[in-house]
Design an enzyme around this catalytic site. Structure first.
Site, mmCIF file in Angstrom:
data_model
loop_
_atom_site.group_PDB
_atom_site.id
_atom_site.type_symbol
_atom_site.label_atom_id
_atom_site.label_comp_id
_atom_site.label_asym_id
_atom_site.label_seq_id
_atom_site.Cartn_x
_atom_site.Cartn_y
_atom_site.Cartn_z
ATOM 1 N N ALA A 40 -161.744 70.456 84.581
ATOM 2 C CA ALA A 40 -163.051 71.057 84.295
ATOM 3 C C ALA A 40 -163.384 72.153 85.302
ATOM 4 O O ALA A 40 -163.919 73.210 84.949
ATOM 5 C CB ALA A 40 -164.129 69.971 84.306
ATOM 6 N N TYR A 45 -160.652 68.073 87.980
ATOM 7 C CA TYR A 45 -159.849 69.242 88.341
ATOM 8 C C TYR A 45 -159.733 70.188 87.153
ATOM 9 O O TYR A 45 -159.929 71.400 87.293
ATOM 10 C CB TYR A 45 -158.467 68.768 88.783
ATOM 11 C CG TYR A 45 -157.454 69.860 89.038
ATOM 12 C CD1 TYR A 45 -157.422 70.539 90.252
ATOM 13 C CD2 TYR A 45 -156.494 70.189 88.073
ATOM 14 C CE1 TYR A 45 -156.472 71.519 90.504
ATOM 15 C CE2 TYR A 45 -155.543 71.168 88.313
ATOM 16 C CZ TYR A 45 -155.535 71.833 89.519
ATOM 17 O OH TYR A 45 -154.600 72.805 89.751
ATOM 18 N N SER A 67 -155.293 76.968 86.494
ATOM 19 C CA SER A 67 -154.284 76.014 86.034
ATOM 20 C C SER A 67 -154.319 75.982 84.516
ATOM 21 O O SER A 67 -155.371 76.224 83.907
ATOM 22 C CB SER A 67 -154.591 74.613 86.585
ATOM 23 O OG SER A 67 -153.816 73.622 85.922
ATOM 24 N N ASN A 118 -156.116 80.617 96.227
ATOM 25 C CA ASN A 118 -155.056 79.721 95.760
ATOM 26 C C ASN A 118 -155.399 78.247 95.951
ATOM 27 O O ASN A 118 -154.858 77.399 95.243
ATOM 28 C CB ASN A 118 -153.760 80.043 96.517
ATOM 29 C CG ASN A 118 -152.711 78.979 96.326
ATOM 30 O OD1 ASN A 118 -152.070 78.900 95.291
ATOM 31 N ND2 ASN A 118 -152.518 78.134 97.327
#
Length: 264
Positions: free
Chosen positions: A158, A156, A142, A88
């Site tokens: 990528a 982030y 995401s 996570n």
């Protein structure tokens, strides 16, 4: 006869690790797995503000190889196995301003945290899962892996795109060996940090917190369901995916974004 599962104890006897499990969606996921009967380990760099004696905490910086190895060694020494790995941990601390302001360090730090940390933990725990022919790995990615925002979170986005691709490839390799690998890609989640961000936006723009939230939703192109996700929304999805009820699911990305992504 129809097979039935007890949702309260369906993870009884399972050892689970939730990285970044001290706050936000990670905290909600850890508590959801605990409720289902699992023994749950959480990791983060800092101790949780609200301690839960039923959660086993290991302090570690997972952006570094020695941090991931510390967690692997500690869990296997104490419990002898890991059944459920929820990768996570995710973070974006780069400044706004687009590609021109992003340094090599920005890119390297973001990729180490969001991509290399899951890769290293998978590599550390997979051998014993394969030996037992059983295990579940969840990668929390995401929607920025598909819908990148360039101003301040391009590294982030990528890294999460890479995590989605890696997760699919890994599933093809280890699913025949009994290990299910799945990706969960949330949209905007209303965590405590997101609430604080809304408050800052509201104060600086002289608007209400509700108006600030709407401004963020508009920047995302809108959220058809009309609100951000709550951490518990993501936790319920993960709780299902790691359970026996999802035993035929592997290699799939599950998007939980309230309809934010406008395409199929």
């Amino acid at each position: 006869m129809e097979q039935r599962f007890s949702f309260d104890n369906e993870l009884s006897g399972k050892i689970a690790l939730v990285t970044g499990g001290t706050k936000g969606a990670g905290k909600a996921i850890a508590e959801r797995l605990l409720k289902a009967g699992a023994t749950v380990v959480i990791t983060a760099r800092n101790e949780p503000k609200e301690k839960n004696s039923n959660l086993h905490f290991i302090p570690a910086d997972l952006s570094k190889a020695k941090g991931t190895q510390k967690v692997v060694d500690a869990i296997l020494m104490k419990f002898g196995k890991l059944d459920i790995l929820v990768n996570n941990l995710g973070a974006s601390e780069t400044q706004g301003g687009g590609f021109a302001v992003l340094t090599d360090e920005d890119w390297e730090t973001t990729i180490k945290t969001n991509l290399l940390a899951p890769v290293r933990l998978d590599r550390g725990f997979l051998p014993q899962m394969i030996e037992r022919g059983n295990g579940v790995i969840i990668h929390i990615a995401s929607i920025q892996g598909r819908l990148p925002l360039y101003d301040s979170t391009l590294p982030y986005a990528a890294a999460k795109a890479g995590l989605i691709n890696y997760s699919k490839g890994l599933s093809k390799e280890v699913s025949p060996k009994g290990i299910r690998v799945l990706t969960v890609s949330p949209g905007w989640i209303m965590t405590d940090s997101a609430i604080r961000m809304m408050q800052r936006i509201a104060e600086s723009s002289n608007i209400t917190v509700e108006q600030a939230s709407q401004r963020v939703m508009d920047a995302l192109g809108g959220i058809p369901i009309g609100r951000p996700a709550q951490p518990e929304d993501v936790a319920e999805l993960v709780g299902f995916l790691v359970s026996p009820r999802a035993g035929y699911l592997t290699g799939t990305e599950y998007i939980i974004d309230g309809g934010t992504i406008p395409t199929i």
